[in-house]
Write a protein that holds these residues in place. Structure first.
Motif, PDB file in Angstrom:
ATOM      1  N   HIS A  63      35.539  53.833  -2.903  1.00 49.75           N
ATOM      2  CA  HIS A  63      35.434  54.094  -1.469  1.00 49.75           C
ATOM      3  C   HIS A  63      34.487  55.249  -0.803  1.00 49.75           C
ATOM      4  CE1 HIS A  63      39.355  51.921  -0.710  1.00 49.75           C
ATOM      5  NE2 HIS A  63      39.588  52.559  -2.064  1.00 49.75           N
ATOM      6  N   LEU A  86      33.722  60.328   5.763  1.00 52.60           N
ATOM      7  CA  LEU A  86      34.918  60.385   6.597  1.00 52.60           C
ATOM      8  C   LEU A  86      34.625  60.126   8.207  1.00 52.60           C
ATOM      9  CD1 LEU A  86      36.744  63.378   4.915  1.00 52.60           C
ATOM     10  CD2 LEU A  86      36.848  60.887   4.388  1.00 52.60           C
ATOM     11  N   HIS A  88      35.507  56.928   9.112  1.00 56.70           N
ATOM     12  CA  HIS A  88      36.558  55.888   9.026  1.00 56.70           C
ATOM     13  C   HIS A  88      37.605  56.483   8.098  1.00 56.70           C
ATOM     14  CE1 HIS A  88      33.693  54.418   6.023  1.00 56.70           C
ATOM     15  NE2 HIS A  88      34.874  54.000   5.576  1.00 56.70           N
ATOM     16  N   VAL A  89      38.653  55.813   8.418  1.00 52.84           N
ATOM     17  CA  VAL A  89      39.746  56.173   7.458  1.00 52.84           C
ATOM     18  C   VAL A  89      39.694  55.574   5.941  1.00 52.84           C
ATOM     19  CG1 VAL A  89      42.172  55.680   6.945  1.00 52.84           C
ATOM     20  CG2 VAL A  89      41.480  55.898   9.286  1.00 52.84           C
ATOM     21  N   ILE A  90      39.859  56.456   5.025  1.00 53.22           N
ATOM     22  CA  ILE A  90      39.594  56.294   3.575  1.00 53.22           C
ATOM     23  C   ILE A  90      41.056  56.539   3.175  1.00 53.22           C
ATOM     24  CG2 ILE A  90      38.602  57.036   1.297  1.00 53.22           C
ATOM     25  CD1 ILE A  90      35.973  57.501   2.992  1.00 53.22           C
ATOM     26  N   PRO A  91      41.548  55.382   2.137  1.00 49.68           N
ATOM     27  CA  PRO A  91      42.813  55.639   1.531  1.00 49.68           C
ATOM     28  C   PRO A  91      42.558  56.536   0.593  1.00 49.68           C
ATOM     29  CG  PRO A  91      41.746  53.545   0.845  1.00 49.68           C
ATOM     30  CD  PRO A  91      40.929  54.024   1.798  1.00 49.68           C
TER      31      PRO A  91
END
Length: 204
Positions: A63, A86, A88-91
C-alpha cells in the motif's frame, strides 16, 4: 571502503518480498531509543523486532512506496525508505491488532500507547508520510539516508505535496531539518524519549 554520494544506487522496489526490507529495519532500528522504551529487555526485543517490523514492511510493499539503496559490494539492500501516500485512504495493516498482540507480548500496551500518541499528532490533510528510513549500521554516514530522502522529495516537489514524519532521535531530527522539515513540539512518551513530529512543505 568509503562510497561517495554519487555511488549510492537508489531504486523503487515494486513488487518485492518484504524480508530484505525487514532485515534493514531490524538492523537499523531495533536498538533505538523508542524500541528500548517499548521493550527494555534486550533479548526479548531482538527476538520480537523482525516480526514487528515485518508488519510495516509488508504493508508498505502492498500500500505504500518503497525506495532502497543497493550496496555495490555485496548487492544487498543497505538502506530503505517506506512512504505512504496519504492523498487517499489506505487500509490498516492486515490483522494489525492480533499480530501486534502476538509480537509485542507484555509490551502490547506500550505499543498501543505509542500508536495513539503518534496518531493524535498526525496531520489530516493530504501528504506523504515517511514511516521509516533506515540504513544498515555498517553503511551509515555515507549519504544513503539523504539520497533516499532526496529521491522522493523531488517527486513531492514536482507534485506540490507536503511530507510528514516523526524523528525518533536528535541525530535523525538534524538530518530532517537539513532536508527542509520543520520540527513541531515533541511528543513526550511517558518515562521515555521524545519523538519529534516534522513537516516539510514542497519546494515550488
Amino acid at each position: 571502503m568509503t562510497h561517495a554520494i554519487q555511488d549510492v544506487v537508489v531504486r523503487d522496489i515494486d513488487p518485492v518480498g518484504s524480508e530484505e526490507i525487514t532485515d534493514v529495519l531490524v538492523a537499523a532500528m531495533s536498538d533505538g531509543a523508542v524500541a528500548r522504551w517499548l521493550m527494555p529487555a534486550d533479548a526479548l526485543r531482538r527476538q520480537s523486532s523482525p516480526e514487528y517490523f515485518a508488519i510495516f514492511a509488508e504493508h508498505a510493499v502492498h500500500h505504500g512506496e518503497v525506495y532502497a539503496s543497493v550496496d555495490p559490494i555485496d548487492g544487498k539492500l543497505s538502506g530503505v525508505a517506506l512512504w505512504f501516500p496519504l492523498t487517499h485512504v489506505i487500509p490498516a495493516p492486515v490483522d494489525y491488532d492480533s499480530r501486534l498482540k502476538d509480537v509485542a507480548g507484555y509490551a502490547y500496551d506500550r505499543v498501543c500507547e505509542l500508536d495513539a500518541a503518534l496518531e493524535a499528532e498526525h496531520p489530516l490533510g493530504p501528504h506523504h508520510y515517511l514511516a521509516f528510513v533506515a540504513v544498515r549500521p555498517d553503511r551509515q554516514n555515507l549519504g544513503i539516508g539523504s539520497a533516499l530522502l532526496a529521491r522522493h522529495h523531488a517527486r513531492l516537489d514536482r507534485a506540490g505535496l507536503p511530507a510528514y514524519l516523526e524523528a525518533n532521535d536528535p541525530r535523525n531530527r538534524e538530518l530532517y531539518l537539513r532536508h527542509g522539515y520543520q520540527s513541531r513540539r515533541p511528543i513526550m512518551l511517558p518515562d521515555g524519549p521524545p519523538v519529534w513530529p516534522m513537516w516539510r512543505e514542497p519546494l515550488l
